[in-house]
Design a protein around this motif. Sequence first.
Motif, PDB file in Angstrom:
ATOM      1  N   UNK A 486       5.020 -51.350 -43.255  1.00  0.00           N
ATOM      2  CA  UNK A 486       4.170 -49.989 -42.783  1.00  0.00           C
ATOM      3  C   UNK A 486       4.040 -49.228 -44.158  1.00  0.00           C
ATOM      4  N   UNK A 487       4.845 -49.425 -44.993  1.00  0.00           N
ATOM      5  CA  UNK A 487       4.609 -48.566 -46.166  1.00  0.00           C
ATOM      6  C   UNK A 487       3.527 -49.279 -46.864  1.00  0.00           C
ATOM      7  N   UNK A 488       3.392 -50.535 -47.199  1.00  0.00           N
ATOM      8  CA  UNK A 488       2.495 -51.406 -47.670  1.00  0.00           C
ATOM      9  C   UNK A 488       0.987 -50.763 -47.110  1.00  0.00           C
ATOM     10  N   UNK A 489       1.111 -50.818 -45.626  1.00  0.00           N
ATOM     11  CA  UNK A 489      -0.120 -50.904 -44.765  1.00  0.00           C
ATOM     12  C   UNK A 489      -0.806 -49.673 -45.458  1.00  0.00           C
ATOM     13  N   UNK A 490       0.101 -48.537 -45.306  1.00  0.00           N
ATOM     14  CA  UNK A 490      -0.504 -47.110 -45.176  1.00  0.00           C
ATOM     15  C   UNK A 490      -0.451 -46.639 -46.854  1.00  0.00           C
ATOM     16  N   UNK A 491      -0.101 -47.472 -47.680  1.00  0.00           N
ATOM     17  CA  UNK A 491      -0.089 -47.215 -49.259  1.00  0.00           C
ATOM     18  C   UNK A 491       1.100 -46.285 -49.813  1.00  0.00           C
ATOM     19  N   UNK A 492       2.278 -46.213 -48.846  1.00  0.00           N
ATOM     20  CA  UNK A 492       3.254 -45.144 -49.109  1.00  0.00           C
ATOM     21  C   UNK A 492       4.152 -46.048 -50.276  1.00  0.00           C
ATOM     22  N   UNK A 493       4.981 -45.445 -50.918  1.00  0.00           N
ATOM     23  CA  UNK A 493       5.856 -45.847 -52.124  1.00  0.00           C
ATOM     24  C   UNK A 493       7.122 -45.937 -51.159  1.00  0.00           C
ATOM     25  N   UNK A 494       7.685 -47.301 -51.208  1.00  0.00           N
ATOM     26  CA  UNK A 494       9.031 -47.694 -50.425  1.00  0.00           C
ATOM     27  C   UNK A 494      10.255 -47.864 -51.526  1.00  0.00           C
ATOM     28  N   UNK A 495      11.272 -47.150 -51.067  1.00  0.00           N
ATOM     29  CA  UNK A 495      12.360 -47.252 -51.892  1.00  0.00           C
ATOM     30  C   UNK A 495      13.615 -48.013 -51.220  1.00  0.00           C
ATOM     31  N   UNK A 496      13.934 -49.227 -51.853  1.00  0.00           N
ATOM     32  CA  UNK A 496      15.097 -49.972 -51.196  1.00  0.00           C
ATOM     33  C   UNK A 496      15.992 -50.731 -52.121  1.00  0.00           C
ATOM     34  N   UNK A 497      16.002 -50.628 -53.511  1.00  0.00           N
ATOM     35  CA  UNK A 497      16.813 -51.061 -54.306  1.00  0.00           C
ATOM     36  C   UNK A 497      18.504 -50.896 -54.078  1.00  0.00           C
ATOM     37  N   UNK A 498      18.581 -49.735 -53.674  1.00  0.00           N
ATOM     38  CA  UNK A 498      19.951 -49.345 -53.328  1.00  0.00           C
ATOM     39  C   UNK A 498      20.716 -50.067 -52.202  1.00  0.00           C
ATOM     40  N   UNK A 499      19.954 -50.742 -51.465  1.00  0.00           N
ATOM     41  CA  UNK A 499      20.520 -51.857 -50.457  1.00  0.00           C
ATOM     42  C   UNK A 499      21.627 -52.660 -50.840  1.00  0.00           C
ATOM     43  N   UNK A 500      21.183 -53.164 -52.221  1.00  0.00           N
ATOM     44  CA  UNK A 500      22.077 -54.298 -52.713  1.00  0.00           C
ATOM     45  C   UNK A 500      23.451 -53.523 -53.146  1.00  0.00           C
ATOM     46  N   UNK A 501      23.425 -52.362 -53.679  1.00  0.00           N
ATOM     47  CA  UNK A 501      24.675 -51.611 -54.116  1.00  0.00           C
ATOM     48  C   UNK A 501      25.633 -51.431 -53.001  1.00  0.00           C
ATOM     49  N   UNK A 502      24.934 -51.332 -51.562  1.00  0.00           N
ATOM     50  CA  UNK A 502      26.029 -50.915 -50.521  1.00  0.00           C
ATOM     51  C   UNK A 502      26.782 -52.175 -50.197  1.00  0.00           C
ATOM     52  N   UNK A 503      26.357 -53.329 -50.503  1.00  0.00           N
ATOM     53  CA  UNK A 503      27.181 -54.506 -49.897  1.00  0.00           C
ATOM     54  C   UNK A 503      28.646 -54.334 -50.618  1.00  0.00           C
ATOM     55  N   UNK A 504      29.629 -54.321 -49.686  1.00  0.00           N
ATOM     56  CA  UNK A 504      31.038 -54.443 -49.960  1.00  0.00           C
ATOM     57  C   UNK A 504      31.476 -53.248 -50.205  1.00  0.00           C
ATOM     58  N   UNK A 505      30.381 -52.004 -49.671  1.00  0.00           N
ATOM     59  CA  UNK A 505      30.853 -50.796 -49.648  1.00  0.00           C
ATOM     60  C   UNK A 505      30.876 -49.893 -48.248  1.00  0.00           C
ATOM     61  N   UNK A 506      30.853 -50.727 -47.282  1.00  0.00           N
ATOM     62  CA  UNK A 506      30.612 -50.390 -45.876  1.00  0.00           C
ATOM     63  C   UNK A 506      31.722 -49.440 -45.495  1.00  0.00           C
ATOM     64  N   UNK A 507      31.854 -49.656 -43.954  1.00  0.00           N
ATOM     65  CA  UNK A 507      32.789 -48.908 -43.349  1.00  0.00           C
ATOM     66  C   UNK A 507      34.281 -49.506 -43.676  1.00  0.00           C
ATOM     67  N   UNK A 508      34.322 -50.716 -43.566  1.00  0.00           N
ATOM     68  CA  UNK A 508      35.455 -51.309 -43.743  1.00  0.00           C
ATOM     69  C   UNK A 508      36.017 -51.356 -45.044  1.00  0.00           C
ATOM     70  N   UNK A 509      35.463 -50.993 -46.216  1.00  0.00           N
ATOM     71  CA  UNK A 509      35.722 -51.036 -47.571  1.00  0.00           C
ATOM     72  C   UNK A 509      37.026 -49.950 -47.770  1.00  0.00           C
ATOM     73  N   UNK A 510      38.144 -50.471 -48.057  1.00  0.00           N
ATOM     74  CA  UNK A 510      39.279 -49.675 -48.264  1.00  0.00           C
ATOM     75  C   UNK A 510      40.709 -50.415 -48.068  1.00  0.00           C
ATOM     76  N   UNK A 511      41.752 -49.885 -47.710  1.00  0.00           N
ATOM     77  CA  UNK A 511      43.076 -50.238 -47.452  1.00  0.00           C
ATOM     78  C   UNK A 511      43.496 -49.955 -46.167  1.00  0.00           C
TER      79      UNK A 511
END
Length: 628
Positions: A486-511
């Motif tokens: 949709x962003x590409x279709x309408x010419x919007x800017x799309x931010x997504x690089x942060x998604x890689x950083x969240x791997x391993x940092x989700x709701x079960x990350x901890x002790x």
Amino acid sequence: MLAALVSVAGTVPALAGPSIEWRVANPFRFFNDPADTEIHRATFISLTPEERRSPVLAAERQLGQRHPDGWAATMYRKTCWNWTRNRYECPDGESYITPESHAVVAEVKGIDDAEVVCTWQTGAGKRRRGRQHGEASTQACSEPVELDIPYPEGALVTVSVGGVEVARQRIVVKDLFVVGMGDSFGSGEGNPDIPVRLSPERTADYSKPSKNGDGDLTGYPARIGAWKQIGDKTFIEESARWLDQACHRSLYSYQMRVALQIALEDPHRAVTYAGFACSGAETTFGLFLRYKGNEWVPNPPDLSQISAAAAAQCGREEAEPQDLPEAYHMKGQVEELKGGLVLRKCEAEKARKIDLVLLSIGGNDIGFSRLLANAVLADQSTLKKLGGWFGQVHGLAEARPQLARLGDRYKSLNRALHNILHIPWNESDRIVLTGYPGLALLGDGSEVCPDGDAGMEVYPDFRLSEARAKDGTQIAEKLHRLMRQSARTYGWTFAESHRRQFIGRGICAGFTDSAFSIADDLRLPRRIGHEWRPYNPSDYRAYVPRQRWFRTPNDAYLTGNFHVEPSLIQKALKLESLQWFQLLLASTYSGAFHPTAEGHAAIADATIEQARAVIEKYNGATRVSSSP
């Protein structure tokens, strides 16, 4: 010395003589107190070159170490958001959206003698707020001076020594108007400006003690205060506090942090920020139609987000209601917008141009909370049989048709952003849509958190299903691809690089057995007899750095601890037994499954990465500030 200066001024090219350096005194105008902006500017300046690759995250970690209870607590009520009127306006009465001038701090460089006196002049004008504008100001050349610079035209500033001009500079402040819109991921849900304070001794009981311990909801962490029962007036007075209580909008929002960072990176730039994101908002009820937020308050939002943004564009003018019966329901595909849609709109010649629109929307449109309920409620639980905590539980089959309809909603929103908010059609990249990070991703991103109640034992019905979490991940990936397309279709800017950083940092990350720090302990403290296990809840700190970047239900209970007055539950749900429902609210409506402050900072860095290119395209290159 004076003779030498006069000689230099008259015989040597200007670059070799004294020069004027300047910066905007309060570049983030949303903070009414410049000292609050300065805290963030000083933190940014202190970052190493390596840290500046992710400046917001690095700054948040520093601030979290220095202010474990949160840096926003002393700032959130000193802003240009009037929370009693739901409008952007400054306490001092000056126009916020359309500034008349900016204070700048200027210095003369190249004169080292502390005894030399300089006379500063900014041309004709009037004194504003105690600053010199259009009047001569004389002081030691070694001292900085604060000048009032008209906006947008700027001013020619001259410096004289002994009646001889030694330096001149035309000072023009670039002021960017940044608007934030969307849902809970844009509002900062899960990160109150003032988190709840918990008692070191008192407990909260949500059921009567049972003989065998099954279903025992006693010994929970309790708020401080002299309350007599859960939900009474004194209890509610100790609630977590938000910049906008109804919408759970806070200063930790990635949208707010993007605007703040943009302001800090160029000493000649100011940012005027207006955020409207609201927890629970959809494209329809939220952006197009009025939505009152997810917490009851006496004065909920009175306009949809699009209308509120249009009203802000008008400044002190009035944005007129526009009856739009056919423009946005896409030939009936967006059914909620049929039947007489009314939006506010500011006349183009009166509307301040928006430089960036920060957008987070789509998750609630496909039933984000219902997918969560499906993944984390045990099959035989009473709550799942009742339909979850948001009124419905659904999985892949129910989410697919909603996902299919989202494309039309984005199309409708694109029309509104251009037609109502006057974003030029050939400048659509000023609209920055940000993708959602993965909630429970492990390994290389193809695995999810395993079965269990880690981080969720606050409520007996919570138990994550790995299989259903994978189903939710499939839908999340489909949503992400639709957002990108949709962003590409309408010419919007799309931010997504942060998604890689969240791997391993989700709701079960901890002790789950022991932890190096309370912040990384997934367990909920409970009082057993006379002892808190595994730690005293009053030692919990919501904003210290941690491994996980999502709030678990346990975290939500300890951070937001949302409860309501019992009478509201009785009226709304006609429930006779209230205590279990209060516990449910405290562990869900308090921001469970939403990013932490560090998570928002990481999202902000990814969004800024894209926004910088847009700003440079239309406003010139960013000058990254490196000195005080």
